[in-house]
Design a protein around this motif. Structure first.
Motif, mmCIF file in Angstrom:
data_model
loop_
_atom_site.group_PDB
_atom_site.id
_atom_site.type_symbol
_atom_site.label_atom_id
_atom_site.label_comp_id
_atom_site.label_asym_id
_atom_site.label_seq_id
_atom_site.Cartn_x
_atom_site.Cartn_y
_atom_site.Cartn_z
ATOM 1 N N ILE A 27 0.834 -1.197 0.000
ATOM 2 C CA ILE A 27 0.000 0.000 0.000
ATOM 3 C C ILE A 27 0.874 1.253 0.000
ATOM 4 C CG2 ILE A 27 -1.632 1.330 1.402
ATOM 5 C CD1 ILE A 27 -2.856 -1.392 2.209
ATOM 6 N N PHE A 28 1.942 1.251 0.796
ATOM 7 C CA PHE A 28 2.858 2.389 0.822
ATOM 8 C C PHE A 28 3.516 2.588 -0.543
ATOM 9 C CE2 PHE A 28 7.133 4.126 1.472
ATOM 10 C CZ PHE A 28 6.793 5.339 2.053
ATOM 11 N N GLY A 29 3.964 1.505 -1.161
ATOM 12 C CA GLY A 29 4.605 1.586 -2.472
ATOM 13 C C GLY A 29 3.672 2.127 -3.534
ATOM 14 N N ILE A 30 2.419 1.694 -3.508
ATOM 15 C CA ILE A 30 1.443 2.204 -4.471
ATOM 16 C C ILE A 30 1.198 3.690 -4.233
ATOM 17 C CG2 ILE A 30 -0.995 2.073 -5.152
ATOM 18 C CD1 ILE A 30 -0.784 -0.978 -4.621
ATOM 19 N N GLY A 31 1.115 4.099 -2.978
ATOM 20 C CA GLY A 31 0.918 5.511 -2.655
ATOM 21 C C GLY A 31 2.063 6.379 -3.147
ATOM 22 N N VAL A 32 3.287 5.900 -2.994
ATOM 23 C CA VAL A 32 4.448 6.649 -3.470
ATOM 24 C C VAL A 32 4.461 6.705 -4.994
ATOM 25 C CG1 VAL A 32 6.978 6.576 -3.620
ATOM 26 C CG2 VAL A 32 5.857 6.204 -1.434
ATOM 27 N N ALA A 33 4.059 5.608 -5.629
ATOM 28 C CA ALA A 33 4.092 5.560 -7.089
ATOM 29 C C ALA A 33 3.070 6.496 -7.729
ATOM 30 C CB ALA A 33 3.853 4.127 -7.564
ATOM 31 N N VAL A 34 1.903 6.653 -7.110
ATOM 32 C CA VAL A 34 0.858 7.472 -7.725
ATOM 33 C C VAL A 34 0.854 8.918 -7.227
ATOM 34 C CG1 VAL A 34 -0.629 5.483 -8.156
ATOM 35 C CG2 VAL A 34 -0.918 6.798 -6.066
ATOM 36 N N SER A 35 1.667 9.237 -6.232
ATOM 37 C CA SER A 35 1.691 10.603 -5.728
ATOM 38 C C SER A 35 2.461 11.505 -6.695
ATOM 39 C CB SER A 35 2.326 10.671 -4.341
ATOM 40 O OG SER A 35 3.681 10.332 -4.407
ATOM 41 N N PRO A 36 2.091 12.791 -6.757
ATOM 42 C CA PRO A 36 2.802 13.698 -7.670
ATOM 43 C C PRO A 36 4.231 13.944 -7.194
ATOM 44 C CG PRO A 36 1.248 14.923 -6.314
ATOM 45 C CD PRO A 36 1.035 13.465 -6.017
ATOM 46 N N PRO A 37 5.132 14.245 -8.108
ATOM 47 C CA PRO A 37 6.517 14.503 -7.700
ATOM 48 C C PRO A 37 6.604 15.761 -6.841
ATOM 49 C CG PRO A 37 6.216 15.028 -10.004
ATOM 50 C CD PRO A 37 4.941 14.385 -9.542
ATOM 51 N N ARG A 38 7.490 15.720 -5.890
ATOM 52 C CA ARG A 38 7.664 16.861 -4.990
ATOM 53 C C ARG A 38 8.973 17.563 -5.334
ATOM 54 N NH1 ARG A 38 5.734 12.671 -1.892
ATOM 55 N NH2 ARG A 38 3.717 13.084 -0.972
ATOM 56 N N THR A 39 8.940 18.878 -5.304
ATOM 57 C CA THR A 39 10.156 19.647 -5.539
ATOM 58 C C THR A 39 10.684 20.148 -4.211
ATOM 59 O OG1 THR A 39 8.884 21.660 -5.854
ATOM 60 C CG2 THR A 39 9.401 20.387 -7.819
ATOM 61 N N LEU A 40 11.981 20.316 -4.129
ATOM 62 C CA LEU A 40 12.605 20.842 -2.926
ATOM 63 C C LEU A 40 12.342 22.332 -2.885
ATOM 64 C CD1 LEU A 40 14.351 20.105 -0.513
ATOM 65 C CD2 LEU A 40 16.346 20.624 -1.897
ATOM 66 N N ASP A 41 11.529 22.760 -1.939
ATOM 67 C CA ASP A 41 11.079 24.145 -1.882
ATOM 68 C C ASP A 41 11.576 24.800 -0.597
ATOM 69 O OD1 ASP A 41 9.797 26.321 -2.891
ATOM 70 O OD2 ASP A 41 7.822 25.759 -2.155
ATOM 71 N N VAL A 42 12.893 24.928 -0.458
ATOM 72 C CA VAL A 42 13.492 25.510 0.741
ATOM 73 C C VAL A 42 14.388 26.680 0.369
ATOM 74 C CG1 VAL A 42 13.444 23.340 2.030
ATOM 75 C CG2 VAL A 42 15.470 23.952 0.752
ATOM 76 N N ALA A 43 14.610 27.543 1.351
ATOM 77 C CA ALA A 43 15.556 28.645 1.208
ATOM 78 C C ALA A 43 16.499 28.603 2.407
ATOM 79 C CB ALA A 43 14.828 29.972 1.163
ATOM 80 N N VAL A 44 17.710 29.074 2.215
ATOM 81 C CA VAL A 44 18.706 29.098 3.283
ATOM 82 C C VAL A 44 19.222 30.527 3.402
ATOM 83 C CG1 VAL A 44 20.870 28.136 4.123
ATOM 84 C CG2 VAL A 44 19.369 26.733 2.729
ATOM 85 N N ILE A 45 19.138 31.076 4.620
ATOM 86 C CA ILE A 45 19.682 32.414 4.872
ATOM 87 C C ILE A 45 20.527 32.349 6.133
ATOM 88 C CG2 ILE A 45 17.781 33.619 3.751
ATOM 89 C CD1 ILE A 45 16.620 34.225 6.496
ATOM 90 N N GLY A 46 21.377 33.331 6.307
ATOM 91 C CA GLY A 46 22.182 33.397 7.519
ATOM 92 C C GLY A 46 23.665 33.297 7.239
ATOM 93 N N ASP A 47 24.396 32.942 8.312
ATOM 94 C CA ASP A 47 25.851 32.874 8.253
ATOM 95 C C ASP A 47 26.302 31.687 7.405
ATOM 96 O OD1 ASP A 47 25.841 34.996 10.048
ATOM 97 O OD2 ASP A 47 25.769 33.648 11.766
ATOM 98 N N ARG A 48 27.128 31.962 6.414
ATOM 99 C CA ARG A 48 27.682 30.950 5.509
ATOM 100 C C ARG A 48 26.609 30.104 4.839
ATOM 101 N NH1 ARG A 48 31.701 28.219 9.364
ATOM 102 N NH2 ARG A 48 31.859 29.983 10.724
ATOM 103 N N ALA A 49 25.531 30.716 4.435
ATOM 104 C CA ALA A 49 24.411 29.993 3.829
ATOM 105 C C ALA A 49 24.651 29.655 2.364
ATOM 106 C CB ALA A 49 23.143 30.814 3.967
ATOM 107 N N ASP A 50 25.599 30.316 1.725
ATOM 108 C CA ASP A 50 25.807 30.118 0.287
ATOM 109 C C ASP A 50 26.164 28.675 -0.061
ATOM 110 O OD1 ASP A 50 25.305 32.797 -0.069
ATOM 111 O OD2 ASP A 50 27.428 33.350 0.032
ATOM 112 N N ALA A 51 27.042 28.068 0.717
ATOM 113 C CA ALA A 51 27.471 26.700 0.422
ATOM 114 C C ALA A 51 26.313 25.710 0.563
ATOM 115 C CB ALA A 51 28.616 26.297 1.344
ATOM 116 N N LEU A 52 25.536 25.842 1.631
ATOM 117 C CA LEU A 52 24.412 24.939 1.838
ATOM 118 C C LEU A 52 23.306 25.184 0.812
ATOM 119 C CD1 LEU A 52 23.223 22.671 3.508
ATOM 120 C CD2 LEU A 52 22.260 24.393 5.036
ATOM 121 N N ALA A 53 23.076 26.442 0.484
ATOM 122 C CA ALA A 53 22.049 26.762 -0.518
ATOM 123 C C ALA A 53 22.414 26.166 -1.870
ATOM 124 C CB ALA A 53 21.873 28.264 -0.621
ATOM 125 N N THR A 54 23.678 26.206 -2.221
ATOM 126 C CA THR A 54 24.135 25.623 -3.478
ATOM 127 C C THR A 54 23.970 24.109 -3.459
ATOM 128 O OG1 THR A 54 25.723 27.418 -3.730
ATOM 129 C CG2 THR A 54 26.079 25.444 -5.064
#
Length: 83
Positions: A24-51
């Motif tokens: 049931i879990f496998g079928i749910g994952v197969a039929v679910s829409p693709p998810r995009t990584l929708d995060v932002a990183v701010i703060g000290d030395r955030a450039d490396a992690l954001a990249t």
């Protein structure tokens, strides 16, 4: 003929139930829409992690990570919340 004991029957039922849950879990994952990584990183030395994460601009993201180098920077969190 080997007689089935109560334990072996219980174990078989548990295994079948686990396979059903996994299917049931496998079928749910197969039929679910693709998810995009929708995060932002701010703060000290955030450039490396954001990249590394492929992060978006802070105004477009659903989740924002705030990186701080020192505990002293925590007093500035109300300023960060306004961003």
């Amino acid at each position: 003929m080997i007689r089935k004991t109560w334990r072996s029957g219980w174990t078989a039922r548990l295994g079948i139930a686990a396979l059903a849950v996994a299917a049931i879990f496998g079928i749910g994952v197969a039929v679910s829409p693709p998810r995009t990584l929708d995060v932002a990183v701010i703060g000290d030395r955030a450039d490396a992690l954001a990249t590394a994460l492929g992060a978006r601009a802070p105004q477009d993201a659903a989740v924002t990570f705030v990186l701080l180098d020192r505990w002293d920077n925590l007093r500035h969190l109300p300023d960060v919340a306004e961003l």
